[in-house]
Design an enzyme around this catalytic site. Structure first.
Site, PDB file in Angstrom:
ATOM      1  CB  ALA A 256     110.644  18.179   6.434  1.00  0.00           C
ATOM      2  CB  ALA A 258     111.704  22.689   1.421  1.00  0.00           C
ATOM      3  CB  SER A 259     113.695  26.644  -1.099  1.00  0.00           C
ATOM      4  OG  SER A 259     112.639  26.126  -1.877  1.00  0.00           O
ATOM      5  CE  LYS A 278     103.668  23.146   2.717  1.00  0.00           C
ATOM      6  NZ  LYS A 278     103.958  22.535   1.397  1.00  0.00           N
ATOM      7  CG  ASP A 417     108.160  18.003  -7.421  1.00  0.00           C
ATOM      8  OD1 ASP A 417     109.004  17.399  -8.104  1.00  0.00           O
ATOM      9  OD2 ASP A 417     108.446  18.628  -6.382  1.00  0.00           O
TER      10      ASP A 417
END
Length: 538
Positions: A256, A258-259, A278, A417
């Protein structure tokens, strides 16, 4: 705050704590993180105090000295900084500067009369957003911000010129959808920090009309992965160990992206556990600081332009709120602390049946690297796999609703979120929460105010609803509220008259949003987060 209301007790632990330590139980703790009971005790203490976490467990669940790792299971009194979550405050309610340790997130709070527990606050980053300091530093480095200024200013300038022209020609409202799509396209082209800003604006009905909100909600973190060699070098710099000496990749490429970072599926060499690693993108903090500086400067310019258009909006204040949130999101130590706290409050072994939170591997976590337990599961929207594994979708949704209400209404510490990508159904039928970078907190008075607002909406008591909004600080003192009451009376009954099975939260919020945009509302971060959370859940 009387002695009868504040209870303190001493306890000792021969394994990890000195005999003279003061241990204060601050909630129900997961067995994974210490298992130290469920008493809600309060500190009886005068003057300044500082707390740290103790009894941390390593990646094979052995207790370790908390001075070497991130916070674990208990809050203890201390007189000096430690590497863990620090909480600073004063029992008389005054606000005090926080004292940070060498590594870890910080929690600031002051005690109110309801004695909210400090451990329920959201962890703050070790490096916090300071717009004034950033302005002083970056202003002396024009080579950094001039080019970025042009990249950001020109497309936004053309868009704003179009809005001004529409206003002059009297066609601003009919052209809103078109201008909203233009704004969405501009934001999507300007990089991660600007996209994050656009996503934050999508939850601000007091700043933008509904046409813009609907369009900005479509913004996604559509970014490519960065090079594996760069990612592994970041891990080695952060952990001071060779990547191959700690991890073995299960998948050769990121699973994955993301920004802010990307995620690898790996395995710990020392115990064979599968983990999610991560890794933050290189130079993320520098990029974020630069974009915030440019946006904040132009915010000051646009403040004057919006006043000419009849809108009293403080965009610099909005950017400061956003900067605080973004700096918290890019600090993985703060995210780890939030994950632990979420588990302590809501995981199935202490609170809500079938709620699961992945374990954090503390010694393998820094501000730029987060190592957590890998969880196999399916999105709640993955109908095919949910049916294949005979998972009860109604039960999963009920667990989600119950957990969300517990977060927002009971404890105030909530996941802000909870979109489909941050929720998984495990093969065992448990609901797993992921990604604790965007958390929020509402104090007891704010939670009660939110509930009162709901009650007054249901009862159609618009005068009392406006008074609640005033007490919460949504409406400035001295505002003539009669037009607001009339607008509520005209807008809300239609959506409230719908059959309960068809009642749509988004429609109610949309009607409220139109009023909040038209009249001088200013929404605080906690309310924005609650609205965003409930909207995403629906």
């Amino acid at each position: 705050q009387s002695a009868t209301a504040n209870r303190a007790f001493n306890s000792t632990n021969g394994n990890d704590m000195n005999d003279d330590s003061t241990v204060v139980a601050m909630g129900s703790y997961s067995m994974r993180f210490g298992g130290y009971g469920s008493l809600e005790e309060e500190l009886e203490q005068q003057g300044v105090y500082e707390l740290r976490m103790a009894d941390t467990f390593d990646s094979v669940d052995n207790p370790v000295d908390s001075k070497s790792l991130l916070p674990g299971g208990r809050w203890v009194n201390t007189n000096s900084g430690h590497n863990g979550v620090a909480v600073s405050g004063n029992v008389d309610g005054s606000f005090l500067p926080d004292k940070k340790g060498e590594q870890g997130a910080t929690l600031n709070r002051s005690f109110s009369s309801d004695m909210e527990q400090p451990s329920r606050q959201v962890a703050e980053p070790l490096v916090r957003y300071d717009p004034i300091a950033a302005e002083k530093l970056l202003f002396l480095q024009p080579a950094k911000w001039l080019v970025r200024n042009v990249q950001i200013a020109f497309p936004f300038g053309f868009w704003l010129a179009g809005v001004v022209l529409d206003t002059v020609l009297g066609c601003e409202k009919p052209n809103r959808t078109h201008r909203a799509k233009q704004l969405n396209s501009i934001i999507a082209s300007l990089g991660p920090a600007i996209i994050k800003a656009g996503q934050a604006l999508a939850s601000r009905p007091d700043l933008l009309p509904s046409e813009y909100l609907n369009e900005l909600q479509k913004l996604q973190d559509d970014v490519p992965t960065f090079n594996n060699d760069i990612a592994f070098r970041i891990v080695e710099e952060e952990l001071k160990q060779k990547f191959g000496g700690v991890f073995e990749l299960v998948e050769p490429e990121p699973v994955a992206a993301a920004s802010i970072g990307q995620v690898y599926k790996g395995r710990l060499l020392k115990n064979g556990q599968t983990v999610a690693i991560k890794i933050q993108r290189p130079n993320t903090e520098e990029i974020v600081a630069l974009d915030l500086y440019v946006l904040r400067w132009w915010g000051g310019v646009y403040n004057g332009i919006f006043r000419l258009l009849g809108r009293d909006i403080d965009l610099q204040s909005v950017m400061d709120d956003f900067g605080n949130l973004l700096y918290a999101e890019i600090d993985y130590v703060a995210e780890a602390a939030n994950a632990r706290r979420f588990s302590e409050l809501y995981a199935q072994d202490v609170a809500i049946a079938d709620v699961f939170v992945p374990k954090v591997y503390s010694e393998l976590t820094t501000r730029k690297v987060l190592t957590m337990e890998w969880v196999d599961g399916f999105r709640l929207t993955d109908r095919e796999n949910l049916e294949a594994y005979n998972l009860d979708r109604e039960k999963l949704v009920d667990t989600l609703v119950q957990c969300s209400l517990r977060q927002i209404m009971e404890n105030g510490f909530f996941h802000a979120d909870p979109h489909a990508g941050n929720l998984l159904a495990t093969k065992e039928g448990r609901l797993c929460y992921l990604d604790f970078g965007m958390m929020s907190y509402a104090a007891a008075a704010q939670r009660n105010g939110f509930l009162l607002a709901v009650v007054h909406i249901v009862n159609r008591d618009w005068g009392e609803l406006v008074r609640v909004y005033q007490k919460l600080g949504f409406i400035p003192d001295g505002t003539d509220v009669k037009p607001i009451e009339d607008a509520l009376e005209a807008a809300l009954p239609d959506v409230l008259n719908t059959d309960i099975s068809e009642l749509n939260f988004k429609n109610v919020v949309g009607k409220l949003g139109d009023i909040m945009y038209t009249y001088p509302f200013s929404l605080p971060p906690f309310y924005i987060s609650i609205i965003r959370c409930l909207g995403v859940l629906e």
